[in-house]
Design a protein around this motif. Sequence first.
Motif, PDB file in Angstrom:
ATOM      1  N   GLN A 126     -48.608  14.005  35.349  1.00 30.69           N
ATOM      2  CA  GLN A 126     -47.742  13.834  34.530  1.00 30.69           C
ATOM      3  C   GLN A 126     -47.799  14.705  33.130  1.00 30.69           C
ATOM      4  N   SER A 127     -48.718  15.253  32.979  1.00 29.35           N
ATOM      5  CA  SER A 127     -48.904  15.609  32.024  1.00 29.35           C
ATOM      6  C   SER A 127     -48.053  17.128  31.961  1.00 29.35           C
ATOM      7  N   GLN A 128     -47.593  18.220  30.285  1.00 29.48           N
ATOM      8  CA  GLN A 128     -46.674  18.714  30.306  1.00 29.48           C
ATOM      9  C   GLN A 128     -46.913  20.257  30.512  1.00 29.48           C
ATOM     10  N   LYS A 129     -45.921  21.130  30.727  1.00 20.15           N
ATOM     11  CA  LYS A 129     -46.259  21.828  31.369  1.00 20.15           C
ATOM     12  C   LYS A 129     -46.962  23.071  31.229  1.00 20.15           C
ATOM     13  N   TRP A 156     -50.203  22.947  29.922  1.00 17.02           N
ATOM     14  CA  TRP A 156     -50.908  22.182  29.833  1.00 17.02           C
ATOM     15  C   TRP A 156     -52.669  22.973  30.036  1.00 17.02           C
TER      16      TRP A 156
END
Length: 316
Positions: free
Chosen positions: A121-124, A126
């Motif tokens: 779910q981490s931001q693109k 990262w």
Amino acid sequence: RVEVHTIDTVVPYLVKLMWQLTRGVEGLAEQTRQRHAAYFLASQQQDGGFAGRDGASDLYYTSFGLRGLAILGELQDGVAESAGNFLQSRLAGQTPMVDFVSLLYGAALIEGATGYDLFSQSQKGWRDRVAQEFERLRRDDGGYAKTSEGYASSTYHSFLITLARQVLELAPANCGGLVDFVKSQLRDDGGFVEIRAAQRSGTNPTAAAIGLLRVVDEHLESDETEAVAAGAIRFLAEMQSDEGGLRANSRIPIADLLSTFTGLLTLFDLQAPWEVQLPRAERFVNSLQQEQGGFCAAAWDDATDVEYSSYGLASL
């Protein structure tokens, strides 16, 4: 003829190490494996993490708890899921580099055991941002400092960041600079120091230096690689104490499990384990093994924790 073998870039250093240790543990007696598995399982806290001898769960000790269970084949779904929840709770906020690498490694172990990606779910982008933060610690000597305030690089932290980049599937940055830095940490006795100002080589900085070179050593000439390996072998062999274990450095008379494990691992990786007396080393490790499971750190110690228990199990 002694050679440092380059690790296949497809297989990160930590993954290959886990394979080595898992295969090795399979050769231990079933009773020994069960005793230590029970110890690690009992060490998991209610929040899913693992703690040191005092205090609450933290990322550093959780990584060691997961390593111990993983090489024993006991990182099952329930245990891994609980640990994953703990790591997930620590994703936000700043952490020291050692803790961050512990988080990455722990997440990789959990993904391997359960297939669950903590960073899904981490931001693109990262990973690239993390890499940028790593480079903020890069110094003119080619290595990485421990903190943003540090002026000189650390052998151990340069190794940690190199491993972290592998876990993140990022190639090492400025390999030539890393090699130059490692070479600057080499001393006349064949060992390496942790920081530039140090004069006395240590077992653990030497293990970190050789480990780093095993990731990027294609930038060394073969004759030079051989000379570095031969010097490290000679130095590590001299660190074996009368107890049978390895010492942290020549001024410390007592062996410990951390130095014993890192020294033995390095000698095995350099294909020279016979340079120390392995039966004596085995007796030393066994002398620190507890009936209820777990290992003490050294002869002076009277308690166990998951960190030194991981070192003890890995040493066996």
